[in-house]
Scaffold this motif. Structure first.
Motif, PDB file in Angstrom:
ATOM      1  N   ALA A   1       0.841  -1.197   0.000  1.00  0.00           N
ATOM      2  CA  ALA A   1       0.000   0.000   0.000  1.00  0.00           C
ATOM      3  C   ALA A   1       0.876   1.247   0.000  1.00  0.00           C
ATOM      4  O   ALA A   1       1.908   1.290   0.677  1.00  0.00           O
ATOM      5  CB  ALA A   1      -0.914   0.008   1.218  1.00  0.00           C
ATOM      6  N   ILE A   2       0.465   2.251  -0.763  1.00  0.00           N
ATOM      7  CA  ILE A   2       1.158   3.547  -0.778  1.00  0.00           C
ATOM      8  C   ILE A   2       0.166   4.592  -0.281  1.00  0.00           C
ATOM      9  O   ILE A   2      -0.685   5.072  -1.041  1.00  0.00           O
ATOM     10  CB  ILE A   2       1.658   3.901  -2.186  1.00  0.00           C
ATOM     11  CG1 ILE A   2       2.629   2.827  -2.682  1.00  0.00           C
ATOM     12  CG2 ILE A   2       2.331   5.271  -2.189  1.00  0.00           C
ATOM     13  CD1 ILE A   2       3.208   3.107  -4.053  1.00  0.00           C
ATOM     14  N   PRO A   3       0.226   4.939   1.010  1.00  0.00           N
ATOM     15  CA  PRO A   3      -0.707   5.930   1.561  1.00  0.00           C
ATOM     16  C   PRO A   3      -0.599   7.260   0.821  1.00  0.00           C
ATOM     17  O   PRO A   3       0.499   7.758   0.576  1.00  0.00           O
ATOM     18  CB  PRO A   3      -0.256   6.063   3.020  1.00  0.00           C
ATOM     19  CG  PRO A   3       0.449   4.772   3.314  1.00  0.00           C
ATOM     20  CD  PRO A   3       1.133   4.404   2.031  1.00  0.00           C
ATOM     21  N   GLY A   4      -1.731   7.811   0.471  1.00  0.00           N
ATOM     22  CA  GLY A   4      -1.750   9.088  -0.227  1.00  0.00           C
ATOM     23  C   GLY A   4      -1.610   8.969  -1.726  1.00  0.00           C
ATOM     24  O   GLY A   4      -2.082   9.817  -2.473  1.00  0.00           O
ATOM     25  N   GLY A   5      -0.941   7.918  -2.185  1.00  0.00           N
ATOM     26  CA  GLY A   5      -0.779   7.701  -3.620  1.00  0.00           C
ATOM     27  C   GLY A   5      -0.040   8.814  -4.331  1.00  0.00           C
ATOM     28  O   GLY A   5      -0.307   9.100  -5.503  1.00  0.00           O
ATOM     29  N   LYS A   6       0.917   9.449  -3.644  1.00  0.00           N
ATOM     30  CA  LYS A   6       1.644  10.563  -4.249  1.00  0.00           C
ATOM     31  C   LYS A   6       2.584  10.070  -5.347  1.00  0.00           C
ATOM     32  O   LYS A   6       3.179   9.001  -5.241  1.00  0.00           O
ATOM     33  CB  LYS A   6       2.438  11.307  -3.182  1.00  0.00           C
ATOM     34  CG  LYS A   6       1.563  11.982  -2.127  1.00  0.00           C
ATOM     35  CD  LYS A   6       2.409  12.717  -1.094  1.00  0.00           C
ATOM     36  CE  LYS A   6       1.533  13.389  -0.053  1.00  0.00           C
ATOM     37  NZ  LYS A   6       2.333  14.088   0.987  1.00  0.00           N
ATOM     38  N   ILE A   7       2.716  10.885  -6.384  1.00  0.00           N
ATOM     39  CA  ILE A   7       3.522  10.494  -7.543  1.00  0.00           C
ATOM     40  C   ILE A   7       4.966  10.215  -7.147  1.00  0.00           C
ATOM     41  O   ILE A   7       5.579   9.246  -7.612  1.00  0.00           O
ATOM     42  CB  ILE A   7       3.460  11.587  -8.625  1.00  0.00           C
ATOM     43  CG1 ILE A   7       2.043  11.682  -9.196  1.00  0.00           C
ATOM     44  CG2 ILE A   7       4.455  11.295  -9.747  1.00  0.00           C
ATOM     45  CD1 ILE A   7       1.865  12.762 -10.236  1.00  0.00           C
ATOM     46  N   ALA A   8       5.523  11.035  -6.282  1.00  0.00           N
ATOM     47  CA  ALA A   8       6.919  10.848  -5.872  1.00  0.00           C
ATOM     48  C   ALA A   8       7.101   9.509  -5.162  1.00  0.00           C
ATOM     49  O   ALA A   8       8.104   8.810  -5.373  1.00  0.00           O
ATOM     50  CB  ALA A   8       7.354  11.991  -4.964  1.00  0.00           C
TER      51      ALA A   8
END
Length: 262
Positions: free
Chosen positions: A35-42
């Motif tokens: 999981a990538i919380p926030g799903g920010k591009i960086a």
């Protein structure tokens, strides 16, 4: 393997989606879920960079016949790829040694959408190296040329025999002339293990002789169009991916839709 972008827009279904993704990515070693919380591009870019670096290490280690080393931070996408690679190595060694290795990545699916059977649910592709695609194109070329030759109309049985002879000479193995029974056996060993058998791969000398000339020409046209596609892919740099910066150009890879194979 599943990478779940938990963006703010989808917060209402994060929990249900995570449960579904964990089940989807489950294997003998547990779920391959990140999981990538926030799903920010960086953050996504960092995980994909780590994944690519670890995948390159997996390929290099397999080629060099050594254990896979960790080149990405623990707990991320790269770490998942490392564990998957180790599991694949274990399965291979077990099969080679005749040991009963755990069953990894065994499952089933359907290529059609269950709710709308007329719609494809999967885009199935086969990864090939540049060298493999070149070999496939070279195997197709004499078949197309012989099929378009004027003499192909006169003796359909001789056509199949000439294809066998050309392939045997190309591979420096004249035993193929007597051993080959299907056209697919002349097109490369990497096609033999695919989970499908097309009409062309299963084509025998008896089948070819039974077809009328219109049907024969249709099959040759299909092969000719695929040969043109392979040449176009081979000549287009942006269609190729270098998994290992140290590898030669012939080891670059691309993906071919299953229906585009012979």
């Amino acid at each position: 393997m599943t990478i779940h972008l938990k963006t703010p827009a989808g917060r209402e279904n994060h929990d249900s989606a995570e449960a579904a993704y964990r089940g989807l990515s489950a294997s003998g070693g547990g779920p391959s879920y990140l999981a990538i919380p926030g799903g920010k591009i960086a953050d996504v870019r960092a995980e994909l960079d780590a994944l690519a670096a670890q995948l390159a290490e997996n390929v290099a280690a397999t080629r060099e016949r050594r254990p896979i080393e960790a080149v990405a931070p623990a707990g991320g996408a790269g770490d998942l790829v490392r564990r998957i690679g180790l599991a694949m190595q274990l399965e291979y060694v077990g099969r080679r040694e005749g040991a009963a290795a755990p069953a990894f990545y065994t499952g089933f699916t359907t290529d059609k959408a269950m709710e709308v059977p007329a719609r494809d649910a999967l885009d199935i592709r086969v990864m090939l190296t540049r060298n493999q695609l070149s070999s496939l194109a070279e195997a197709l070329r004499p078949i197309v040329e012989e099929g378009e030759a004027p003499r192909a109309d006169s003796d359909p049985l001789a056509f199949f025999r000439r294809i066998q002879e050309l392939s045997a000479r190309a591979n420096n193995d004249m035993r193929q002339i007597g051993e080959t029974t299907e056209l697919g056996s002349l097109l490369g060993e990497y096609l033999e293990d695919l989970p499908y058998r097309s009409e062309i791969l299963n084509l025998t000398q008896a089948d070819w002789a039974r077809f009328n000339r219109a049907r024969q020409r249709d099959l040759i046209y299909q092969l000719k169009s695929k040969l043109a596609l392979y040449r176009d892919i081979h000549a287009t740099p942006e269609k190729w991916i270098k998994l290992d910066p140290r590898a030669v150009d012939g080891e670059d890879v691309t993906t071919i839709p299953l229906y585009r194979l012979p």
